[in-house]
Design a protein around this motif. Structure first.
Motif, PDB file in Angstrom:
ATOM      1  N   ARG A   1      -6.601  29.660   4.341  1.00 48.19           N
ATOM      2  CA  ARG A   1      -6.493  28.884   5.246  1.00 48.19           C
ATOM      3  C   ARG A   1      -5.252  29.011   6.253  1.00 48.19           C
ATOM      4  O   ARG A   1      -4.225  29.179   5.443  1.00 48.19           O
ATOM      5  CB  ARG A   1      -6.739  27.233   4.627  1.00 48.19           C
ATOM      6  CG  ARG A   1      -8.198  27.101   4.082  1.00 48.19           C
ATOM      7  CD  ARG A   1      -8.223  25.610   3.791  1.00 48.19           C
ATOM      8  NE  ARG A   1      -9.523  25.361   3.504  1.00 48.19           N
ATOM      9  CZ  ARG A   1     -10.049  23.890   3.273  1.00 48.19           C
ATOM     10  NH1 ARG A   1      -9.131  23.007   3.665  1.00 48.19           N
ATOM     11  NH2 ARG A   1     -11.348  23.807   3.100  1.00 48.19           N
ATOM     12  N   GLY A   2      -5.481  28.551   7.424  1.00 44.67           N
ATOM     13  CA  GLY A   2      -4.230  28.722   8.445  1.00 44.67           C
ATOM     14  C   GLY A   2      -3.332  27.755   8.182  1.00 44.67           C
ATOM     15  O   GLY A   2      -3.365  26.765   7.945  1.00 44.67           O
ATOM     16  N   VAL A   3      -1.928  27.938   8.457  1.00 49.96           N
ATOM     17  CA  VAL A   3      -0.948  26.959   8.481  1.00 49.96           C
ATOM     18  C   VAL A   3      -0.236  26.987   9.936  1.00 49.96           C
ATOM     19  O   VAL A   3       0.310  28.037  10.196  1.00 49.96           O
ATOM     20  CB  VAL A   3       0.166  27.369   7.548  1.00 49.96           C
ATOM     21  CG1 VAL A   3       1.355  26.205   7.711  1.00 49.96           C
ATOM     22  CG2 VAL A   3      -0.487  27.325   6.046  1.00 49.96           C
ATOM     23  N   ALA A   4      -0.646  26.147  10.882  1.00 52.30           N
ATOM     24  CA  ALA A   4      -0.351  26.258  12.159  1.00 52.30           C
ATOM     25  C   ALA A   4       1.119  26.404  12.293  1.00 52.30           C
ATOM     26  O   ALA A   4       1.995  25.417  11.724  1.00 52.30           O
ATOM     27  CB  ALA A   4      -1.035  25.061  12.978  1.00 52.30           C
ATOM     28  N   GLY A   5       1.851  27.179  13.145  1.00 50.95           N
ATOM     29  CA  GLY A   5       3.063  27.405  13.577  1.00 50.95           C
ATOM     30  C   GLY A   5       4.126  28.065  12.289  1.00 50.95           C
ATOM     31  O   GLY A   5       5.372  28.196  12.586  1.00 50.95           O
ATOM     32  N   ALA A   6       3.266  28.379  11.293  1.00 48.96           N
ATOM     33  CA  ALA A   6       4.289  29.229  10.177  1.00 48.96           C
ATOM     34  C   ALA A   6       4.479  30.531  10.472  1.00 48.96           C
ATOM     35  O   ALA A   6       3.527  31.347  11.084  1.00 48.96           O
ATOM     36  CB  ALA A   6       3.568  29.008   8.792  1.00 48.96           C
ATOM     37  N   ALA A   7       5.703  30.983  10.705  1.00 42.24           N
ATOM     38  CA  ALA A   7       6.047  32.558  11.341  1.00 42.24           C
ATOM     39  C   ALA A   7       5.602  33.325  10.249  1.00 42.24           C
ATOM     40  O   ALA A   7       6.980  33.834   9.540  1.00 42.24           O
ATOM     41  CB  ALA A   7       7.253  32.240  11.905  1.00 42.24           C
ATOM     42  N   CYS A   8       4.538  33.555   9.545  1.00 40.97           N
ATOM     43  CA  CYS A   8       4.363  34.391   8.324  1.00 40.97           C
ATOM     44  C   CYS A   8       3.146  35.021   8.534  1.00 40.97           C
ATOM     45  O   CYS A   8       2.400  34.619   9.486  1.00 40.97           O
ATOM     46  CB  CYS A   8       4.445  33.796   7.037  1.00 40.97           C
ATOM     47  SG  CYS A   8       3.163  32.524   6.974  1.00 40.97           S
TER      48      CYS A   8
END
Length: 349
Positions: free
Chosen positions: A122-129
């Motif tokens: 599941r995506g995490v919006a805005g996480a730089a990874c």
């Protein structure tokens, strides 16, 4: 089976295989790895958690790192769990989010500490990874393409075709799946008659379908030709309602039910549903075993075997239906998926 794997991921893995095929295994003794996932709320997630945890244990033996396995009941719990992990100086944290938006801030804080953060499922919006997951838009679009092809002759003849959509929740996964489906079918002239939030839950979905059947007794539903769902668990609830239905609504207009998951129990109903109800079952082979590839990639990153950028590594599953089901069930993906399940369908460690 994956129809499309991001080119960048293919290149990364190919480079890793070439570079380290004959190299000694990196020694990660003293390193700490954490796996933080949602608590199992439905069949797919249960399988994903077991496969991911098993792979962490396997890799810990190979590389020598210490590991922690955390399951979070909800977003608040996961935020708290990640806050604790942030303070405990882990070298790598692999996260499958409950709701990605809710943990975005703490995820970025973890990254700022220098810890490697790897998100999957599941995506995490805005996480730089790095993020490894199914192409959610592509999954919905693939379902849409299947429906469009199913009714091509009717559409060419100018007939009206409508569907029912049962989605999971408000996560970015569901939003993107819905967007991919909607844009694909609407471009072909198919419309969504009604949408239902199934909460990834069989009982909830059954009740929603039962309510729709009761309401349908006073409506013209002849144009509703298909049901599309975002998970097999939701599909089971719909099928429960259909199988138990004793009313007068004519469901002969329903030609197909298109799901996501291609679980063993779902595929086991394909022949019966076609014969008994005239409903063709089809589903994306979104097997949770992809998490094994995700965990492997994350640990290879920690070991310095690959360099990963903060981008998405995605794939689009294929549709499985009566035409290719037998071949799929003989394949490695299917066998690996059910290597953790006994003959009665109980998950084993």
């Amino acid at each position: 089976m994956k129809k499309l794997l991001a080119l960048v991921l293919t290149l990364v893995l190919a480079l890793a295989c070439f570079t380290f095929a004959n190299a000694e295994t990196a020694d990660l003794s003293g390193k700490k790895v954490a796996l933080c996932t949602a608590t199992a709320t439905h069949g797919f997630n249960s399988e994903l958690i077991i496969h991911a945890q098993n792979e962490i244990k396997k890799l810990a033996e190979k590389y020598g790192f210490e590991y922690s396995l955390i399951t979070s009941a909800d977003s608040v719990a996961q935020m708290n769990d990640l806050e604790i992990l942030k303070e405990e100086n882990y070298d790598l944290i692999c996260v499958s989010a409950v709701v990605g938006d809710d943990i975005a801030q703490v995820c970025n804080e973890i990254i700022e500490t220098g810890t490697k953060l790897f998100v999957f499922s599941r995506g995490v919006a805005g996480a730089a990874c790095p993020l490894y997951w199914g192409n959610q838009y592509g999954m919905g679009a693939t379902q849409g393409e299947y429906v469009v092809n199913k009714f091509k002759d009717d559409l060419d003849a100018g007939k009206q075709v409508e569907i029912l959509l049962f989605y999971g929740d408000d996560s970015i996964n569901c939003q993107e799946r819905t967007r991919g489906l909607t844009e694909t079918i609407e471009a072909a002239g198919i419309t969504i008659n009604q949408t239902f939030r199934g909460e990834w839950n069989r009982q909830t979905s059954m009740e929603l379908m039962e309510n729709w059947l009761m309401a349908a007794a006073t409506k013209d539903i002849s144009n509703i030709r298909a049901i599309v769902t975002q998970d097999d668990e939701i599909s089971y609830g719909i099928m429960d309602a259909i199988e138990q239905y004793m009313g007068t609504v004519d469901l002969s207009n329903l030609d197909c039910l298109v799901s996501i998951g291609a679980q063993r129990n779902f595929l086991g109903k394909v022949e019966d549903y076609e014969a008994t109800y005239g409903i063709a079952l089809a589903g994306l082979d979104y097997a949770p075993t992809y998490c094994i590839e995700a965990i492997d990639l994350a640990v290879s990153w920690l070991a310095g075997e690959v360099d990963l950028e903060p981008v998405e590594y995605t794939f689009i599953p294929e549709i499985i239906d009566a035409d290719n089901m037998a071949e799929y069930m003989e394949g490695e993906t299917y066998k690996l998926r059910y290597s953790i399940v006994d003959d009665e369908g109980n998950i084993i460690q």
